[in-house]
Write an enzyme that holds these catalytic residues in place. Sequence first.
Site, PDB file in Angstrom:
ATOM      1  N   TYR A 143       5.087  -2.054  -3.714  1.00  0.00           N
ATOM      2  CA  TYR A 143       4.166  -3.207  -3.717  1.00  0.00           C
ATOM      3  C   TYR A 143       2.968  -2.828  -4.573  1.00  0.00           C
ATOM      4  O   TYR A 143       2.453  -1.708  -4.491  1.00  0.00           O
ATOM      5  CB  TYR A 143       3.717  -3.503  -2.288  1.00  0.00           C
ATOM      6  CG  TYR A 143       2.639  -4.565  -2.159  1.00  0.00           C
ATOM      7  CD1 TYR A 143       1.339  -4.210  -1.772  1.00  0.00           C
ATOM      8  CD2 TYR A 143       2.902  -5.905  -2.400  1.00  0.00           C
ATOM      9  CE1 TYR A 143       0.343  -5.172  -1.640  1.00  0.00           C
ATOM     10  CE2 TYR A 143       1.908  -6.874  -2.256  1.00  0.00           C
ATOM     11  CZ  TYR A 143       0.633  -6.490  -1.879  1.00  0.00           C
ATOM     12  OH  TYR A 143      -0.355  -7.457  -1.756  1.00  0.00           O
ATOM     13  N   ASP A 238       1.167   3.391 -10.451  1.00  0.00           N
ATOM     14  CA  ASP A 238       0.267   2.693  -9.518  1.00  0.00           C
ATOM     15  C   ASP A 238      -0.160   3.713  -8.463  1.00  0.00           C
ATOM     16  O   ASP A 238       0.564   3.957  -7.496  1.00  0.00           O
ATOM     17  CB  ASP A 238       0.993   1.499  -8.893  1.00  0.00           C
ATOM     18  CG  ASP A 238       0.077   0.771  -7.917  1.00  0.00           C
ATOM     19  OD1 ASP A 238       0.493  -0.278  -7.385  1.00  0.00           O
ATOM     20  OD2 ASP A 238      -1.049   1.255  -7.670  1.00  0.00           O
ATOM     21  N   LYS A 266      -8.538   1.910  -3.303  1.00  0.00           N
ATOM     22  CA  LYS A 266      -8.612   2.513  -1.972  1.00  0.00           C
ATOM     23  C   LYS A 266      -9.589   3.696  -1.890  1.00  0.00           C
ATOM     24  O   LYS A 266     -10.809   3.487  -1.884  1.00  0.00           O
ATOM     25  CB  LYS A 266      -7.196   2.895  -1.519  1.00  0.00           C
ATOM     26  CG  LYS A 266      -6.314   1.632  -1.302  1.00  0.00           C
ATOM     27  CD  LYS A 266      -4.986   1.972  -0.714  1.00  0.00           C
ATOM     28  CE  LYS A 266      -4.034   0.786  -0.797  1.00  0.00           C
ATOM     29  NZ  LYS A 266      -4.047  -0.058   0.404  1.00  0.00           N
TER      30      LYS A 266
HETATM   31  P1  KE4 Z   1      -5.328  -4.501  -2.881  1.00  0.00           P
HETATM   32  O1  KE4 Z   1      -5.342  -5.720  -3.777  1.00  0.00           O
HETATM   33  O2  KE4 Z   1      -4.828  -4.822  -1.489  1.00  0.00           O
HETATM   34  O3  KE4 Z   1      -6.670  -3.771  -2.876  1.00  0.00           O
HETATM   35  O4  KE4 Z   1      -4.318  -3.451  -3.512  1.00  0.00           O
HETATM   36  C1  KE4 Z   1      -2.996  -3.837  -3.784  1.00  0.00           C
HETATM   37  C2  KE4 Z   1      -2.116  -2.598  -3.834  1.00  0.00           C
HETATM   38  C3  KE4 Z   1      -1.716  -2.113  -5.061  1.00  0.00           C
HETATM   39  N1  KE4 Z   1      -0.947  -0.999  -5.166  1.00  0.00           N
HETATM   40  C4  KE4 Z   1      -0.548  -0.328  -4.050  1.00  0.00           C
HETATM   41  C5  KE4 Z   1       0.311   0.889  -4.197  1.00  0.00           C
HETATM   42  C6  KE4 Z   1      -0.927  -0.783  -2.762  1.00  0.00           C
HETATM   43  O5  KE4 Z   1      -0.505  -0.111  -1.662  1.00  0.00           O
HETATM   44  C7  KE4 Z   1      -1.733  -1.937  -2.644  1.00  0.00           C
HETATM   45  C8  KE4 Z   1      -2.150  -2.497  -1.299  1.00  0.00           C
HETATM   46  N2  KE4 Z   1      -1.578  -1.852  -0.143  1.00  0.00           N
HETATM   47  C9  KE4 Z   1      -1.492  -2.674   1.045  1.00  0.00           C
HETATM   48  C10 KE4 Z   1      -0.709  -1.971   2.148  1.00  0.00           C
HETATM   49  N3  KE4 Z   1      -0.017  -0.816   1.791  1.00  0.00           N
HETATM   50  C11 KE4 Z   1      -2.852  -3.038   1.514  1.00  0.00           C
HETATM   51  C12 KE4 Z   1      -2.884  -3.599   2.919  1.00  0.00           C
HETATM   52  C13 KE4 Z   1      -2.912  -5.114   2.931  1.00  0.00           C
HETATM   53  O6  KE4 Z   1      -2.207  -5.759   2.115  1.00  0.00           O
HETATM   54  O7  KE4 Z   1      -3.633  -5.654   3.810  1.00  0.00           O
END
Ligand code: KE4
Length: 427
Positions: A143, A238, A266
């Site tokens: 993701y 990523d 993060k």
């Molecule tokens: P954000 O847009 O949520 O800041 O990041 C997206 C993203 C991009 N790349 C990776 C590898 C990621 O894990 C994420 C977001 N991770 C999720 C859960 N693993 C965030 C939690 C959520 O969606 O509430």
Amino acid sequence: MGPKSQQWLARAERRIPGGVNSPVRAFRAVGGSPPFIERGAGARLTDVDGRTYIDYVGSWGPLILGHAHPDIVAAVEQAARRGTSFGAPTPGEVELAEEICAAFPSIEKVRLVSSGTEATMSAIRLARGATGRKAIVKFEGCYHGHNDSLLAKAGSGLATFNLPDSAGVPEEFVRFTLTLPYNHFDALEQIFAQQGSEIAAVIVEPVVGNMGCVLPQEGFLKGLREVTQKHGALLLFDEVITGFRLAYGGAQERFGVRADLTTLGKVLGGGLPVGAYGGRADLMDQVAPLGPVYQAGTLSGNPLAVSAGRAALHLLKQPGTYEKLEVLGARLGDGLVLAAKEAGVAVVGNRCGSMLTVFFTDQPVTDYTSAKCCDTERFAAWHRALLARGVYWPPSQFEAAFVSLAHTEADIDQTLAAAREAFAQLT
Ligand code: KE4
């Protein structure tokens, strides 16, 4: 869940879809309802009913230093007193950019944004703009945020373009996305043999967090590097989860593979909204205002977020940081697998440093197909039993758990005791 959380959820659901501002927080995958959190301190969360939990979600990765770290709180307080946002360049953004480039040798220039989604959306656009190609390869179970062109799932055949993986995404928007099975290098070679000249980039979580923790098999990342190089495609790591988590230089440092473009988030924000994309200068110089690839953001490089991120990186640079995370991660991961074994519960534990997942299956988990074989009902029951015993575990079988530098060996041992009881409850 306590009565006050229930009241807050009922009130929230009247004004916020599902009562939450991000779907996974709704606990739909594990049943029950989420506790509403009042505060965090170190490795612990306290909910509005006064219940305290040892936290292994860590806000889905950012809180590697624990909640309300005094240095980060102080940095944000000081920054706020000088103004919260200017929409103008500030010295702090330059210092953070320099820090990122020092940590990631593959990043010669970097652009700060406000989320991981923004980072990957921008990096994909840059890859297409820089190569003049349209196709993007991603992997099932990875993701990368909710960009339209990445909310895609594999079509009937590997070589066929994708189908939308969300309502509201026209099939045209994913027509140039190809989804392959993770760790299956032969499928990748096949796609490049057929369509290599059309592929702008391969985007990959170098260690996956989003199907649960899944590690790259020997040679997979190196193979990605070689096949993209051979066909003039870009390799996009990523590292929104893995950056500054698996090593100060992320997965690239840990596995010794350099990407052309990298996305971060993060941990980089120390718990405030920061994303970033960066890479070779010849690529980044194609981004506006220098080049033709447009990308912008009102709060990009926001002084508060930048101050939190700089304070976090300063702490993470200290000697012994990643050795400590490895020791704590191993104590937890190995302890959980042993606890399950003693209870006669079939689990597989995948771990890389301080990110890990307990999969409820008796088969190795190396890709999304094997991850989906897990007994999610059993995971849900285990999750509920842990929560009742004061352990806040990610509310989905397909997410990674995170250990922070605020966790102690005593916290881990308390968690293992709760886990033993929770496993015993399953049999
Ligand atoms: P954000 O847009 O949520 O800041 O990041 C997206 C993203 C991009 N790349 C990776 C590898 C990621 O894990 C994420 C977001 N991770 C999720 C859960 N693993 C965030 C939690 C959520 O969606 O509430």
